[in-house]
Design a protein around this motif. Structure first.
Motif, PDB file in Angstrom:
ATOM      1  N   HIS A  65      50.914  44.544  44.261  1.00 49.70           N
ATOM      2  CA  HIS A  65      48.963  44.782  45.140  1.00 49.70           C
ATOM      3  C   HIS A  65      48.386  43.744  45.076  1.00 49.70           C
ATOM      4  CE1 HIS A  65      52.001  45.302  48.189  1.00 49.70           C
ATOM      5  NE2 HIS A  65      52.489  46.815  47.786  1.00 49.70           N
ATOM      6  N   ILE A  66      47.998  42.487  44.382  1.00 49.64           N
ATOM      7  CA  ILE A  66      46.600  42.156  43.932  1.00 49.64           C
ATOM      8  C   ILE A  66      45.635  42.509  45.186  1.00 49.64           C
ATOM      9  CG2 ILE A  66      45.049  41.010  42.687  1.00 49.64           C
ATOM     10  CD1 ILE A  66      47.423  39.380  41.362  1.00 49.64           C
ATOM     11  N   ASP A  67      44.786  44.143  45.287  1.00 49.78           N
ATOM     12  CA  ASP A  67      44.469  43.756  46.205  1.00 49.78           C
ATOM     13  C   ASP A  67      42.521  43.656  46.487  1.00 49.78           C
ATOM     14  OD1 ASP A  67      46.445  45.839  47.414  1.00 49.78           O
ATOM     15  OD2 ASP A  67      45.698  47.113  46.191  1.00 49.78           O
ATOM     16  N   HIS A  68      41.931  43.537  44.848  1.00 50.65           N
ATOM     17  CA  HIS A  68      40.764  42.924  45.122  1.00 50.65           C
ATOM     18  C   HIS A  68      40.659  42.711  43.467  1.00 50.65           C
ATOM     19  CE1 HIS A  68      36.307  43.343  45.474  1.00 50.65           C
ATOM     20  NE2 HIS A  68      36.510  43.533  44.503  1.00 50.65           N
ATOM     21  N   VAL A  69      40.079  41.402  43.831  1.00 47.34           N
ATOM     22  CA  VAL A  69      39.559  40.681  42.139  1.00 47.34           C
ATOM     23  C   VAL A  69      39.131  40.697  41.852  1.00 47.34           C
ATOM     24  CG1 VAL A  69      40.065  38.715  41.227  1.00 47.34           C
ATOM     25  CG2 VAL A  69      41.323  39.198  42.309  1.00 47.34           C
ATOM     26  N   GLN A  70      38.081  41.063  40.425  1.00 44.53           N
ATOM     27  CA  GLN A  70      36.352  41.240  39.780  1.00 44.53           C
ATOM     28  C   GLN A  70      35.903  39.650  40.329  1.00 44.53           C
ATOM     29  OE1 GLN A  70      38.944  42.732  36.376  1.00 44.53           O
ATOM     30  NE2 GLN A  70      36.771  42.204  35.408  1.00 44.53           N
ATOM     31  N   GLY A  71      35.261  39.902  40.163  1.00 44.60           N
ATOM     32  CA  GLY A  71      33.661  38.925  40.362  1.00 44.60           C
ATOM     33  C   GLY A  71      34.024  37.860  38.766  1.00 44.60           C
TER      34      GLY A  71
END
Length: 565
Positions: free
Chosen positions: A37-43
């Motif tokens: 699961h890729i939950d949150h991608v850094q900016g």
């Protein structure tokens, strides 16, 4: 659900694009034997790493239910698997190249204590495993380096997962040892009240630590050995007979010369509220898990706390039944710490003379004669310690190096001599007869009131974007407000501090309404965590910051030090 092939194709398409294109990878992908699961991608590559997780069905993981069917077993297994996974990830850390945090791969770093963490959880019925960790998505400058991420997700990560979370791939003997230790520690903890003990220190324990900044055991340190008069032998389920010092409930005084191990023993007892890993030296140092280390805390805020058990008739007429201050003195802060700990349900106080306010702990006979009781607003702890035990069931273990006044009220007196304890109760009591004794009051004081309704602040966080920052173990910030926890000395991991920050934020958003008192709020928080897990306080669809479980006592400590409440 998308497959790993779909993810690979997507990454190949966005290679060399601007970093924001990584946002398209969010979602779930089925790999062989687990789901990513890729939950949150850094900016950008210099921001906090991306949050990812994996889930493995209990059937695929294959762990026998007997390894996690009870909470103490499950937590020990979770801790063990987290450590294995962390070591595997470390071997691949930054092997994928790029700018900023590119190639970083990390999971919670476990210390000597065994804590429940959101980093890894095992469902108590199905055995399903969920693991949360971070990956720095690679880039060159701010351009996507997709093939470096492919290397992480398709080469490095599967090897780490396969060798960490599948029962058949792990050392069965090591797993059994983890389970055995957890069951032995639980057995000792359960035996303490049955044997009328508040703590147990096993013979052979290594109490000194490597250094002031390392919690590992000191090499070639003197091993602990119980005095015969306090020796207790327990028949553990796995280890069998284990002897050590049982500290009885009541009032225990620890004395001795400087550098002979008094504070070292107390520190081990402080952290004995947690279980420790094999090889720590303190794995069989078990303390009543409600124990609280008390100390003076100059400058802390106090809100509507009934400190009249210790302080009354202040010259300025200030109310001590509902006492408030933004800048407490040593004595008022220690008095508040006692009352707040009672409110949090402690059964054991741990006190070191070195970190206590002298006028709170003792007024000797000469001072009592010169300054009459009617002119002293402070009733020292020595006059209340017996009542705290007899009327409230709260024992005390006190380290003293310069004052013998507590000989009079102690039930047991230990002398530390080159890190070895000796019981000197009879000798010390006899010697104390030659000295004036402290006059103790005859009348019983009123029990303190714990009814404190928590009112929301005008500047309380609102639903929406609230910024949380953890400052190691010592403090956290919610937006611009800092909560100082330096002197809540039983916090052993920065992830506990992070959990306290999110617990405070959750309480402000959902529980603090000007009607509930502090006890109700704390109990509702704990009920939520026990029912839905620690991640429930995050108010998020993903674990955006790994947390470790704090005790009920530290939850109260955070509320009591939060100036905005």
């Amino acid at each position: 659900m998308k497959t790993s092939d779909d993810l690979r194709s997507l990454l190949e398409r966005i290679d060399h694009k601007g970093y924001p294109a990584y946002k398209d990878t969010r979602g779930s992908y089925r790999f062989g034997g687990y789901t990513l699961h890729i939950d949150h991608v850094q900016g950008d590559p210099f921001a906090s790493p991306s949050k990812v997780s994996i889930s493995i069905s209990g059937r695929n993981a294959g762990f026998p239910s007997r390894l996690f069917d009870l909470p103490h077993k499950r937590i020990a297994l979770q801790d063990y698997l987290t450590r294995i996974f962390g070591r595997k990830l470390e071997s691949y850390n930054f092997k994928a190249k790029g700018s900023g945090k590119s190639g970083l791969i990390s999971v919670s770093r476990c210390g000597q204590e065994i804590l429940e963490r959101t980093a890894l959880s095992i469902h108590p019925e199905s055995g399903d495993i969920s693991v949360h960790f971070e990956i720095g998505f690679p880039a060159r400058g701010r351009t996507i380096a997709a093939f470096e991420l492919i290397k992480i997700l398709f080469d490095f990560l599967p090897e780490c997962v396969l060798s960490s979370f599948y029962y058949k791939k792990l050392n069965a003997g090591a797993l059994e040892d983890v389970l055995s230790l957890a069951e032995d520690q639980k057995y000792i903890r359960d035996q303490l009240p049955k044997l009328n003990l508040c703590a147990f220190v096993a013979d052979g324990s290594v109490l000194p630590r490597e250094s002031g900044v390392s919690s590992r055991p000191m090499r070639q340190a003197v091993a602990f050995h119980s005095p015969d008069s306090l020796k207790v032998t327990l028949n553990l389920p796995h280890r069998g007979p284990l002897s050590g010092m049982g500290i009885p409930k009541g009032i225990t005084l620890i004395v001795g010369g400087g550098y002979h191990g008094k504070s070292t023993l107390l520190k081990a007892l402080e952290l004995g509220v947690y279980n420790h890993i094999r090889g720590d030296g303190r794995e069989y140092v078990i303390t009543d898990d409600t124990a609280v280390k008390l100390r003076a805390e100059d400058g802390r805020s106090i809100k509507n706390t009934d400190i009249s058990l210790f302080i009354n008739n202040l010259p300025n007429g200030k109310d001590t039944v509902s006492f408030s201050t933004e800048d407490a003195s040593g004595s008022t802060s220690q008095a508040a710490n006692v009352i707040e700990s009672m409110e949090a349900g402690t059964s054991l106080f741990l006190i070191d003379e070195d970190t206590s306010a002298t006028n709170f702990m003792i007024r000797d006979e000469l001072m009592q004669r010169v300054v009459h009781r009617d002119h002293e607003p402070i009733t020292p702890f020595i006059e209340r310690v017996r009542g705290l035990y007899e009327d409230h069931g709260i024992s005390s273990i006190i380290v003293a190096g310069s004052s013998g006044a507590y000989f009079q009220v102690a039930d047991h007196i230990l002398q530390m001599d080159r890190y070895m304890p000796k019981e000197i109760t009879d000798f010390a009591k006899e010697e104390s007869k030659a000295f004036p004794s402290v006059t103790l009051p005859n009348e019983k004081p009123d029990s303190p009131s714990f009814h404190r309704v928590v009112k929301p602040s005008r500047t309380s966080p609102k639903n929406g974007r609230n910024k949380i920052k953890t400052l190691g173990k010592d403090a956290f910030q919610i937006n611009k407000e800092t909560v100082d926890l330096r002197y809540a000395e039983q916090i052993c991991d920065s992830e506990q501090t992070t959990a306290l920050a999110y617990a405070m934020l959750y309480a402000q958003l959902h529980l603090i309404d000007g009607k509930r008192d502090l006890c109700q709020i704390a109990e509702e928080l704990l009920a939520l965590i026990n029912d839905k897990g620690l991640a429930a306080i995050l108010d998020s669809g993903y674990v955006k910051s790994n947390l470790a479980m704090p005790r009920k006592q530290e939850i109260y400590a955070a509320f009591n030090r939060y100036r905005k409440l």
